[in-house]
Write an enzyme that holds these catalytic residues in place. Sequence first.
Site, PDB file in Angstrom:
ATOM      1  N   SER A 270      31.045   4.832  -9.800  1.00 34.01           N
ATOM      2  CA  SER A 270      30.868   4.161  -8.511  1.00 34.01           C
ATOM      3  C   SER A 270      30.508   2.706  -8.779  1.00 34.01           C
ATOM      4  CB  SER A 270      29.754   4.871  -7.738  1.00 34.01           C
ATOM      5  OG  SER A 270      29.472   4.204  -6.531  1.00 34.01           O
TER       6      SER A 270
ATOM      7  N   LYS B  73      35.482   4.286  -8.015  1.00 29.09           N
ATOM      8  CA  LYS B  73      35.093   4.240  -6.592  1.00 29.09           C
ATOM      9  C   LYS B  73      34.509   2.871  -6.315  1.00 29.09           C
ATOM     10  CE  LYS B  73      31.051   6.197  -4.294  1.00 29.09           C
ATOM     11  NZ  LYS B  73      30.287   7.453  -4.035  1.00 29.09           N
ATOM     12  N   LEU B  74      35.064   2.204  -5.302  1.00 25.33           N
ATOM     13  CA  LEU B  74      34.550   0.886  -4.927  1.00 25.33           C
ATOM     14  C   LEU B  74      33.694   1.022  -3.686  1.00 25.33           C
ATOM     15  CD1 LEU B  74      37.771  -1.352  -5.223  1.00 25.33           C
ATOM     16  CD2 LEU B  74      36.070  -0.821  -7.001  1.00 25.33           C
ATOM     17  N   LYS B  75      32.499   0.468  -3.720  1.00 25.70           N
ATOM     18  CA  LYS B  75      31.686   0.374  -2.514  1.00 25.70           C
ATOM     19  C   LYS B  75      32.313  -0.696  -1.632  1.00 25.70           C
ATOM     20  CE  LYS B  75      28.242   3.232  -3.290  1.00 25.70           C
ATOM     21  NZ  LYS B  75      27.918   4.350  -2.369  1.00 25.70           N
TER      22      LYS B  75
ATOM     23  N   ASP C  47      33.958   3.836  -0.788  1.00 19.92           N
ATOM     24  CA  ASP C  47      32.794   4.420  -0.111  1.00 19.92           C
ATOM     25  C   ASP C  47      32.157   3.365   0.775  1.00 19.92           C
ATOM     26  OD1 ASP C  47      30.535   5.776   0.700  1.00 19.92           O
ATOM     27  OD2 ASP C  47      29.708   6.071  -1.312  1.00 19.92           O
TER      28      ASP C  47
ATOM     29  N   ASN D 246      29.562   4.013   3.052  1.00 16.10           N
ATOM     30  CA  ASN D 246      28.166   4.305   3.426  1.00 16.10           C
ATOM     31  C   ASN D 246      27.866   3.935   4.886  1.00 16.10           C
ATOM     32  OD1 ASN D 246      27.651   3.614   0.146  1.00 16.10           O
ATOM     33  ND2 ASN D 246      26.633   5.421   0.950  1.00 16.10           N
TER      34      ASN D 246
ATOM     35  N   GLU E 169      35.226   7.365   1.794  1.00 16.73           N
ATOM     36  CA  GLU E 169      34.006   8.143   1.932  1.00 16.73           C
ATOM     37  C   GLU E 169      33.117   7.554   3.028  1.00 16.73           C
ATOM     38  OE1 GLU E 169      32.145   8.387  -1.910  1.00 16.73           O
ATOM     39  OE2 GLU E 169      30.272   9.193  -1.133  1.00 16.73           O
TER      40      GLU E 169
ATOM     41  N   ASP F  77      30.123  12.203   3.162  1.00 21.05           N
ATOM     42  CA  ASP F  77      28.968  12.260   2.258  1.00 21.05           C
ATOM     43  C   ASP F  77      27.731  12.467   3.141  1.00 21.05           C
ATOM     44  OD1 ASP F  77      26.735  11.614   0.699  1.00 21.05           O
ATOM     45  OD2 ASP F  77      27.515   9.773  -0.137  1.00 21.05           O
TER      46      ASP F  77
ATOM     47  N   LYS G 203      26.340  16.497  -2.629  1.00 21.64           N
ATOM     48  CA  LYS G 203      25.169  15.993  -3.364  1.00 21.64           C
ATOM     49  C   LYS G 203      24.067  17.014  -3.160  1.00 21.64           C
ATOM     50  CE  LYS G 203      25.857  11.025  -2.891  1.00 21.64           C
ATOM     51  NZ  LYS G 203      25.515   9.858  -2.048  1.00 21.64           N
TER      52      LYS G 203
ATOM     53  N   GLY H  69      26.618  11.448  -6.553  1.00 21.51           N
ATOM     54  CA  GLY H  69      25.470  11.108  -7.385  1.00 21.51           C
ATOM     55  C   GLY H  69      24.509  10.243  -6.618  1.00 21.51           C
TER      56      GLY H  69
HETATM   57  O1  OSB Z   1      26.861   6.949  -1.273  1.00 20.92           O
HETATM   58  O2  OSB Z   1      27.516   7.905  -3.031  1.00 20.92           O
HETATM   59  C1  OSB Z   1      26.703   7.182  -2.452  1.00 20.92           C
HETATM   60  C2  OSB Z   1      24.174   5.886  -4.997  1.00 20.92           C
HETATM   61  C3  OSB Z   1      23.022   5.923  -4.254  1.00 20.92           C
HETATM   62  C4  OSB Z   1      23.081   6.309  -2.939  1.00 20.92           C
HETATM   63  C5  OSB Z   1      24.296   6.680  -2.375  1.00 20.92           C
HETATM   64  C6  OSB Z   1      25.454   6.676  -3.128  1.00 20.92           C
HETATM   65  C7  OSB Z   1      25.391   6.231  -4.455  1.00 20.92           C
HETATM   66  C8  OSB Z   1      26.563   6.092  -5.304  1.00 20.92           C
HETATM   67  C9  OSB Z   1      26.345   6.125  -6.803  1.00 20.92           C
HETATM   68  O3  OSB Z   1      27.672   5.874  -4.900  1.00 20.92           O
HETATM   69  C10 OSB Z   1      26.661   7.451  -7.363  1.00 20.92           C
HETATM   70  C11 OSB Z   1      26.154   7.591  -8.784  1.00 20.92           C
HETATM   71  O4  OSB Z   1      26.810   7.104  -9.691  1.00 20.92           O
HETATM   72  O5  OSB Z   1      25.083   8.209  -8.975  1.00 20.92           O
HETATM   73 MG    MG Z   2      28.632   8.009  -0.704  1.00 20.36          MG
END
Ligand code: OSB
Ligand code: MG
Length: 365
Positions: A133, A159-161, A186, A188, A211, A236, A260, A288
């Site tokens: 990520s 995976k790109l935020k 992702d 969020n 995501e 998620d 998760k 994660g």
């Molecule tokens: O949305 O998946 C998420 C990390 C912290 C909180 C939310 C997320 C994430 C990640 C990192 O995307 C995932 C990892 O490498 O642990």
């Molecule tokens: Mg996520």
Amino acid sequence: MKLTGVELRRISLPLVSPFRTSFGTETTRDALLVRVVGTEAEGWGECVAMSGPLYSSEYVDGAIDVLRRFFVPALGGSVSAVGVAPALARFHGHRMAKAALETAVLDAELRAEGRPLARELGAVHDRVPCGVSVGIMDSIGELLDAVGGYLDEGYLRIKLKIQPGWDVEPVAAVRERFGDVLLQVDANTAYAVSDARHLARLDPFELLLIEQPLDEEDILGHAELARLIKTPVCLDESITSARSAAAAISLGACSIINVKPGRVGGYLESRRIHDVCVAHGIPVWCGGMLETGLGRAANVALAALPGFTLPGDTSASSRYYRTDITTPFTLDAGHLPVPTTPGIGVVPLPDVLAEVTTSTEWLPL
Ligand code: OSB
Ligand code: MG
């Protein structure tokens, strides 16, 4: 097993690089570790709550408070792992705190019986494919350097935020530079359904999934968005239980699910989500929360179940920490090995643990 007590331990571990998402920037992982001490064995669980309630409503100080005041006293002196969730069922929410406690009890129980977690959960693989990520960066150049470095290390999926203002451009740049690498994004919860036309601009890039584009409560919004864009919608934050997974699937809100364990109350509920998804033909993958080796070991065991058909955010220790609190997980041809020894299969290294511990509290039972 009879439990004599529970230790709550706060640790602070610097991340190798800041991790930026639409909800904030993490530079250190301030995590809570739960250790249960039983008559036959002890066990560990990592609470994935972050220091502030930004990813979800949970946060470390809140998890400590609810564990100390409600969850640990409700356990009583004798409990089995399958008994933890029923013992805590009358308390609403706080799934990350519940998960940490259940995992610690499960680890202790499996250790006492000499059974590895992976086998207990129904794992069918001895190694799992890994993605990474990648946080939001200050520039496209910086992003391409980071992605290139991860691909050189062998990660099988990127995976790109994303967030408004950092979405089509970074995706286009990564596609152009790195070709047909497995790629997903992702958000969020950073978008609204009214952004559907904008998000449809991601369609040509053949992403594996997007995501959690919308608010965690907006299940119907995700269903509507899923009809308006070609990129498969993955949830998620919205998926907090097997029941919410079944509802989201039935309503057409997602065609893929990120599991998760912390978010859903533990590994036993995670397996139920896996089973629901397999029954519906919905692929799952293991998310994660920047776990240390403790949480990672258990995540890798879960990711070895047959329905986990997409690479997870189960990256190597070095992606997060210079020094992990367990023997580090290292990538081998894009995969991490599934632990084979009893319980979660790893324990913290005492010296490292002592160094990163900021406080401990012993709760006798
Ligand atoms: O949305 O998946 C998420 C990390 C912290 C909180 C939310 C997320 C994430 C990640 C990192 O995307 C995932 C990892 O490498 O642990
Ligand atoms: Mg996520």
